[in-house]
Design an enzyme around this catalytic site. Sequence first.
Site, PDB file in Angstrom:
ATOM      1  N   ARG A  15       0.934  -0.686  -0.259  1.00  0.00           N
ATOM      2  CA  ARG A  15       0.571   0.339   0.168  1.00  0.00           C
ATOM      3  C   ARG A  15       0.992   1.794   0.016  1.00  0.00           C
ATOM      4  O   ARG A  15       2.367   1.018   0.289  1.00  0.00           O
ATOM      5  CB  ARG A  15      -1.028  -0.083   1.198  1.00  0.00           C
ATOM      6  CG  ARG A  15      -1.758  -1.171   1.596  1.00  0.00           C
ATOM      7  CD  ARG A  15      -3.061  -0.969   2.244  1.00  0.00           C
ATOM      8  NE  ARG A  15      -1.885  -1.722   3.385  1.00  0.00           N
ATOM      9  CZ  ARG A  15      -2.715  -2.205   4.333  1.00  0.00           C
ATOM     10  NH1 ARG A  15      -3.395  -1.636   4.974  1.00  0.00           N
ATOM     11  NH2 ARG A  15      -1.504  -2.696   5.530  1.00  0.00           N
ATOM     12  N   LYS A  75       1.714   2.148   7.095  1.00  0.00           N
ATOM     13  CA  LYS A  75       1.395   1.981   8.690  1.00  0.00           C
ATOM     14  C   LYS A  75       2.527   2.384   9.429  1.00  0.00           C
ATOM     15  O   LYS A  75       3.122   3.048   8.874  1.00  0.00           O
ATOM     16  CB  LYS A  75       2.392  -0.618   7.868  1.00  0.00           C
ATOM     17  CG  LYS A  75       1.572  -0.817   7.046  1.00  0.00           C
ATOM     18  CD  LYS A  75       0.263  -1.246   7.862  1.00  0.00           C
ATOM     19  CE  LYS A  75       0.913  -2.227   9.346  1.00  0.00           C
ATOM     20  NZ  LYS A  75      -0.526  -2.461  10.454  1.00  0.00           N
ATOM     21  N   TYR A  94      -1.535   4.729  10.032  1.00  0.00           N
ATOM     22  CA  TYR A  94      -2.234   3.816  11.665  1.00  0.00           C
ATOM     23  C   TYR A  94      -0.749   3.794  12.585  1.00  0.00           C
ATOM     24  O   TYR A  94       0.256   3.603  11.918  1.00  0.00           O
ATOM     25  CB  TYR A  94      -2.592   2.729  10.983  1.00  0.00           C
ATOM     26  CG  TYR A  94      -3.067   2.706   9.941  1.00  0.00           C
ATOM     27  CD1 TYR A  94      -4.690   2.437  10.803  1.00  0.00           C
ATOM     28  CD2 TYR A  94      -3.222   2.402   8.929  1.00  0.00           C
ATOM     29  CE1 TYR A  94      -5.871   2.382  10.416  1.00  0.00           C
ATOM     30  CE2 TYR A  94      -4.265   2.404   8.077  1.00  0.00           C
ATOM     31  CZ  TYR A  94      -6.071   2.448   8.831  1.00  0.00           C
ATOM     32  OH  TYR A  94      -7.405   2.409   8.326  1.00  0.00           O
ATOM     33  N   HIS A  96      -1.514   2.370  15.997  1.00  0.00           N
ATOM     34  CA  HIS A  96      -1.378   1.018  16.605  1.00  0.00           C
ATOM     35  C   HIS A  96      -0.147   0.675  17.876  1.00  0.00           C
ATOM     36  O   HIS A  96       0.303  -0.171  18.267  1.00  0.00           O
ATOM     37  CB  HIS A  96      -1.319  -0.340  15.973  1.00  0.00           C
ATOM     38  CG  HIS A  96      -2.203  -0.227  15.105  1.00  0.00           C
ATOM     39  ND1 HIS A  96      -3.902  -0.724  15.125  1.00  0.00           N
ATOM     40  CD2 HIS A  96      -2.401  -0.413  13.921  1.00  0.00           C
ATOM     41  CE1 HIS A  96      -4.635  -0.814  14.143  1.00  0.00           C
ATOM     42  NE2 HIS A  96      -3.296  -0.201  13.170  1.00  0.00           N
ATOM     43  N   GLU A 118      -6.372   5.080  13.527  1.00  0.00           N
ATOM     44  CA  GLU A 118      -7.358   4.236  14.156  1.00  0.00           C
ATOM     45  C   GLU A 118      -7.722   5.358  14.969  1.00  0.00           C
ATOM     46  O   GLU A 118      -9.131   4.528  15.270  1.00  0.00           O
ATOM     47  CB  GLU A 118      -6.521   2.713  14.066  1.00  0.00           C
ATOM     48  CG  GLU A 118      -5.313   3.151  15.519  1.00  0.00           C
ATOM     49  CD  GLU A 118      -4.311   3.216  15.368  1.00  0.00           C
ATOM     50  OE1 GLU A 118      -3.238   3.641  16.199  1.00  0.00           O
ATOM     51  OE2 GLU A 118      -4.114   3.730  14.105  1.00  0.00           O
ATOM     52  N   SER A 134     -11.268  -2.310   8.077  1.00  0.00           N
ATOM     53  CA  SER A 134     -11.379  -2.904   8.646  1.00  0.00           C
ATOM     54  C   SER A 134     -12.463  -3.654   8.100  1.00  0.00           C
ATOM     55  O   SER A 134     -13.164  -5.257   7.988  1.00  0.00           O
ATOM     56  CB  SER A 134     -12.889  -2.083   9.515  1.00  0.00           C
ATOM     57  OG  SER A 134     -11.873  -1.880  10.788  1.00  0.00           O
ATOM     58  N   ARG A 203     -26.406  -3.395  18.678  1.00  0.00           N
ATOM     59  CA  ARG A 203     -25.538  -4.230  17.614  1.00  0.00           C
ATOM     60  C   ARG A 203     -26.546  -5.546  17.762  1.00  0.00           C
ATOM     61  O   ARG A 203     -25.470  -6.051  16.425  1.00  0.00           O
ATOM     62  CB  ARG A 203     -23.328  -4.167  17.907  1.00  0.00           C
ATOM     63  CG  ARG A 203     -23.234  -4.924  16.912  1.00  0.00           C
ATOM     64  CD  ARG A 203     -23.826  -3.421  15.541  1.00  0.00           C
ATOM     65  NE  ARG A 203     -23.084  -3.990  14.310  1.00  0.00           N
ATOM     66  CZ  ARG A 203     -22.919  -3.905  13.065  1.00  0.00           C
ATOM     67  NH1 ARG A 203     -24.311  -2.865  13.131  1.00  0.00           N
ATOM     68  NH2 ARG A 203     -23.066  -4.003  12.051  1.00  0.00           N
ATOM     69  N   SER A 220     -22.239 -12.412  24.053  1.00  0.00           N
ATOM     70  CA  SER A 220     -21.360 -13.300  24.514  1.00  0.00           C
ATOM     71  C   SER A 220     -20.977 -13.561  25.607  1.00  0.00           C
ATOM     72  O   SER A 220     -21.123 -12.127  26.458  1.00  0.00           O
ATOM     73  CB  SER A 220     -20.157 -12.023  23.765  1.00  0.00           C
ATOM     74  OG  SER A 220     -18.878 -12.987  24.326  1.00  0.00           O
ATOM     75  N   VAL A 239     -12.520  -7.816  17.281  1.00  0.00           N
ATOM     76  CA  VAL A 239     -12.985  -6.950  18.515  1.00  0.00           C
ATOM     77  C   VAL A 239     -12.542  -6.045  18.244  1.00  0.00           C
ATOM     78  O   VAL A 239     -11.259  -5.991  17.904  1.00  0.00           O
ATOM     79  CB  VAL A 239     -12.944  -7.578  20.163  1.00  0.00           C
ATOM     80  CG1 VAL A 239     -13.532  -9.135  20.112  1.00  0.00           C
ATOM     81  CG2 VAL A 239     -11.247  -8.597  20.119  1.00  0.00           C
ATOM     82  N   LEU A 240     -12.563  -4.843  19.298  1.00  0.00           N
ATOM     83  CA  LEU A 240     -12.083  -3.570  19.576  1.00  0.00           C
ATOM     84  C   LEU A 240     -12.327  -2.691  20.589  1.00  0.00           C
ATOM     85  O   LEU A 240     -13.289  -2.526  20.254  1.00  0.00           O
ATOM     86  CB  LEU A 240     -12.302  -2.967  17.738  1.00  0.00           C
ATOM     87  CG  LEU A 240     -11.689  -1.626  17.796  1.00  0.00           C
ATOM     88  CD1 LEU A 240      -9.648  -1.469  17.687  1.00  0.00           C
ATOM     89  CD2 LEU A 240     -11.658  -0.829  16.899  1.00  0.00           C
ATOM     90  N   ALA A 268      -7.557  -8.206  15.286  1.00  0.00           N
ATOM     91  CA  ALA A 268      -6.668  -7.738  16.417  1.00  0.00           C
ATOM     92  C   ALA A 268      -6.087  -7.656  16.625  1.00  0.00           C
ATOM     93  O   ALA A 268      -5.600  -7.288  17.329  1.00  0.00           O
ATOM     94  CB  ALA A 268      -7.949  -7.904  17.167  1.00  0.00           C
ATOM     95  N   ASP A 270      -3.673  -5.793  15.300  1.00  0.00           N
ATOM     96  CA  ASP A 270      -2.229  -4.950  15.259  1.00  0.00           C
ATOM     97  C   ASP A 270      -2.346  -4.451  16.581  1.00  0.00           C
ATOM     98  O   ASP A 270      -1.429  -3.474  17.272  1.00  0.00           O
ATOM     99  CB  ASP A 270      -3.466  -4.103  14.244  1.00  0.00           C
ATOM    100  CG  ASP A 270      -2.865  -4.490  12.465  1.00  0.00           C
ATOM    101  OD1 ASP A 270      -1.056  -4.284  12.835  1.00  0.00           O
ATOM    102  OD2 ASP A 270      -3.273  -3.965  11.205  1.00  0.00           O
ATOM    103  N   ALA A 299      -1.002  -9.629  10.561  1.00  0.00           N
ATOM    104  CA  ALA A 299      -0.306  -7.660  11.383  1.00  0.00           C
ATOM    105  C   ALA A 299      -1.404  -6.483   9.973  1.00  0.00           C
ATOM    106  O   ALA A 299      -1.406  -5.944  10.176  1.00  0.00           O
ATOM    107  CB  ALA A 299       0.910  -7.452  12.175  1.00  0.00           C
ATOM    108  N   ASN A 300      -0.561  -7.244   8.743  1.00  0.00           N
ATOM    109  CA  ASN A 300      -1.084  -6.164   7.686  1.00  0.00           C
ATOM    110  C   ASN A 300      -1.961  -6.369   6.724  1.00  0.00           C
ATOM    111  O   ASN A 300      -2.193  -6.168   5.836  1.00  0.00           O
ATOM    112  CB  ASN A 300      -0.555  -5.282   7.186  1.00  0.00           C
ATOM    113  CG  ASN A 300       0.668  -6.484   6.787  1.00  0.00           C
ATOM    114  OD1 ASN A 300       1.100  -7.412   6.969  1.00  0.00           O
ATOM    115  ND2 ASN A 300       1.431  -5.761   5.112  1.00  0.00           N
TER     116      ASN A 300
END
Length: 376
Positions: A15, A75, A94, A96, A118, A134, A203, A220, A239-240, A268, A270, A299-300
């Site tokens: 990218r 990245k 990004y 992280h 993010e 995402s 949700r 959950s 999840v985030l 998740a 990252d 991770a990417n």
Amino acid sequence: MIVGVPKEIKNHEYRVGLTTAAVKEFISHGHSVLIESGAGSAIGFTDELYESAGATIMSSAEAVFTKAEMIVKVKEPQPNECNMLREGQILYTYLHLAPDPVQTQLLVDSKASCIAYETVTDRFGGLPLLAPMSEVAGRMSVQAGAHYLEKSHGGSGTLLGGVPGVASGKVLIIGGGVVGTNAAKMAVGLGADVTVLDRSLPRLRELDDIFSSQIRTVYSTEDAIDYYSSRADLIIGAVLVPGATAPKLLNAQHIKKMKPGSVLVDVAIDQGGCFETSKATTHQDPVYIIDDVVHYCVANMPGGVARTSTIALNNATLPFGLALANKGLKQAMLDDQHLLNGLNVHKGLVTYKAVVDALGSQLNLTYCPALQAIAM
């Protein structure tokens, strides 16, 4: 403003921070753009196209970092890139940071102003610069999972959609946000038996309205995770917690109880990953096996479809990037609380609380609110 775009250097990351269309936008607003030679060539954005758009091609990343006032990447910067940043320079990419103490310390030491895609927000409470990646990662997660379920790739030999007379594969998606929704779309499209776990009843209602009887929505709990994970062929961790380390929702005991040859895809990763046995992998070496369960923890992930991802990302990042270039950092932040929320590090101060919560004691960090930091 002088805007610089270095070539991404993470493993199999193709990218690029700005498309040629985005370059034209910056040029039309009176800014200059420096592009490292070859930065976008792997996905069809050649040096010649950048030059036609008005950019200046630079021979090296060092030349870009030296001259640019704002660095636009995809990245998180690698250590050698962090070391090229300087005080007063803007880094827009990004980050992280929460699971990454090395990068965090280097960015603090650089005294640059570092804005994390993010954690930029919107008026709906969403994360508009994270959303496009995402969406890509959610869709890719099912594609990757289906691939590694093939016997020749270490999986159980299960076809997610089944065939007449044979049951469909079972997909468990943990998290019903943007990643989870897009994963569900792909899994449903393949004909899989899909269950989505989430702790937000609103949700779950939205997902039920979107998919109706095509998926199963479940609140959950530990019991639900234990029950559905042991029966799944493919589990997608979606999840985030914005800017924070991801919670570990599947522990080693859950994974030991999974079916041999089942697949985990940790989107998740990252943010540290949401499975206890997760560790970051690359597109070059994407999987490993623990307790007969295939782990895909790239991770990417969106870098695997780099052209689509680059264009989608630029559609989202361009307006904020132009605001930074047009107004300068301080005024752009004062004018837009949502952009201010993206500031993670500024002049040696950590301005995002979740990062301090995760790394404060380890790195001796203290939290400074972003508004206070830019006023200094």
